[in-house]
Design a protein around this motif. Structure first.
Motif, PDB file in Angstrom:
ATOM      1  N   ARG A 103      -3.876   7.126   3.923  1.00  0.00           N
ATOM      2  CA  ARG A 103      -5.259   7.246   4.400  1.00  0.00           C
ATOM      3  C   ARG A 103      -6.227   7.232   3.225  1.00  0.00           C
ATOM      4  NH1 ARG A 103      -7.913  12.058   8.205  1.00  0.00           N
ATOM      5  NH2 ARG A 103     -10.047  11.280   8.076  1.00  0.00           N
ATOM      6  N   TYR A 133      -6.604   3.620   2.167  1.00  0.00           N
ATOM      7  CA  TYR A 133      -7.364   2.812   3.117  1.00  0.00           C
ATOM      8  C   TYR A 133      -8.821   3.239   3.220  1.00  0.00           C
ATOM      9  CZ  TYR A 133      -3.286   0.182   4.648  1.00  0.00           C
ATOM     10  OH  TYR A 133      -2.207  -0.671   4.684  1.00  0.00           O
ATOM     11  N   ASP A 134      -9.113   4.488   2.826  1.00  0.00           N
ATOM     12  CA  ASP A 134     -10.514   4.898   2.736  1.00  0.00           C
ATOM     13  C   ASP A 134     -11.209   4.207   1.562  1.00  0.00           C
ATOM     14  OD1 ASP A 134     -10.471   6.525   4.939  1.00  0.00           O
ATOM     15  OD2 ASP A 134     -10.136   8.383   3.827  1.00  0.00           O
ATOM     16  N   MET A 138       0.835  -1.207   0.000  1.00  0.00           N
ATOM     17  CA  MET A 138       0.000   0.000   0.000  1.00  0.00           C
ATOM     18  C   MET A 138       0.868   1.255   0.000  1.00  0.00           C
ATOM     19  SD  MET A 138      -3.305  -0.718  -0.125  1.00  0.00           S
ATOM     20  CE  MET A 138      -4.559   0.117   0.864  1.00  0.00           C
ATOM     21  N   PRO A 168      -9.614  -1.833   2.439  1.00  0.00           N
ATOM     22  CA  PRO A 168      -8.885  -2.188   3.660  1.00  0.00           C
ATOM     23  C   PRO A 168      -7.552  -2.881   3.423  1.00  0.00           C
ATOM     24  CG  PRO A 168     -10.644  -3.753   3.265  1.00  0.00           C
ATOM     25  CD  PRO A 168     -10.806  -2.680   2.240  1.00  0.00           C
ATOM     26  N   SER A 169      -7.264  -3.270   2.176  1.00  0.00           N
ATOM     27  CA  SER A 169      -6.019  -3.986   1.899  1.00  0.00           C
ATOM     28  C   SER A 169      -5.613  -3.793   0.445  1.00  0.00           C
ATOM     29  CB  SER A 169      -6.181  -5.489   2.175  1.00  0.00           C
ATOM     30  OG  SER A 169      -7.082  -6.059   1.241  1.00  0.00           O
ATOM     31  N   ARG A 170      -4.363  -4.152   0.130  1.00  0.00           N
ATOM     32  CA  ARG A 170      -3.887  -4.083  -1.250  1.00  0.00           C
ATOM     33  C   ARG A 170      -4.736  -4.959  -2.163  1.00  0.00           C
ATOM     34  NH1 ARG A 170       0.410  -6.812  -3.631  1.00  0.00           N
ATOM     35  NH2 ARG A 170      -0.770  -8.644  -2.920  1.00  0.00           N
TER      36      ARG A 170
END
Length: 220
Positions: free
Chosen positions: A71, A74-75, A59, A78-80
């Motif tokens: 951020r 991740y917004d 990420m 939740p993961s690569r």
């Protein structure tokens, strides 16, 4: 809505196409609608970034490459892996909508199939060996692409069934034909095939679609 799309909505063909269940979206409609302009821009950039492969990216790598914060990523996911799925699904849905828009009810059924598949084959037009290898090696992305491919096959079978009913093609195993003709783009985009063909996956698939459909005509 375009005039063509409005006409399709009101036809028997449109009713049949709407009855085909589409894959469940990774990014649901409500979340998609809430995306900011910057988030949409990042997702668009990621499509180009992943052309060079994504299996080795973190990420942090992704954030640095597209010039955004962690951020922001991740917004979005939740993961690569979930981010990759979001980008792939979003692109395939965009192309799928354009392919359906290429369906014009006033065309004969085989012309409709040709228009639909050639528009859908844009999904593999720019497939790179690096992206193809990572996609094939990642179970979640492979399942996602398979779900979209199955939808493509189902739509194609619906169009073939209509062509049989109207006498444009002789009675045939439309499920088998649909599986072959709608799977050409994905087949040519496989890592083991991509580097052996002399054209792009889309060009190869389009050429074979034309050959197969001409062979189905009742006058062939």
């Amino acid at each position: 809505m375009s005039a063509e799309a409005a006409t399709l909505e009101s036809t028997e063909l449109g009713r049949r196409l709407r009855a085909v269940p589409a894959p469940r979206p990774v990014l649901d409609r409500d979340r998609e609608a809430r995306l900011t302009g910057r988030q949409r821009e990042v997702l668009d950039q990621l499509g180009t970034l992943f052309d060079d492969g994504f299996a080795d990216l973190t990420m942090a790598d992704i954030a640095a490459s597209v010039g955004c914060s962690l951020r922001t990523l991740y917004d979005l996911a939740p993961s690569r892996d979930e981010l990759v799925l979001t980008v792939i699904d979003r692109n395939l849905r965009r192309i799928g909508r354009r392919a359906i828009s290429a369906v014009q009810p006033d065309l004969d059924p085989l012309a409709v199939i040709r228009s639909y598949l050639m528009a859908a084959n844009l999904a593999v037009a720019a497939t790179t060996p690096a992206f193809a290898r990572d996609q094939a090696a990642t179970p979640a992305t492979h399942r996602l692409v398979t779900a979209h491919s199955d939808y493509l096959v189902a739509i194609t079978r619906t169009l073939l069934d209509l062509a049989v009913e109207r006498g444009d093609i002789a009675p045939t195993d439309t499920a088998a034909v649909a599986r072959v003709v709608a799977g050409l783009g994905a087949m040519f985009a496989l890592p083991e095939n991509l580097e052996t063909i002399d054209s792009t996956p889309k060009e190869a698939a389009d050429a074979m679609v034309d050959v197969i459909l001409r062979g189905l005509t009742t006058g062939a």
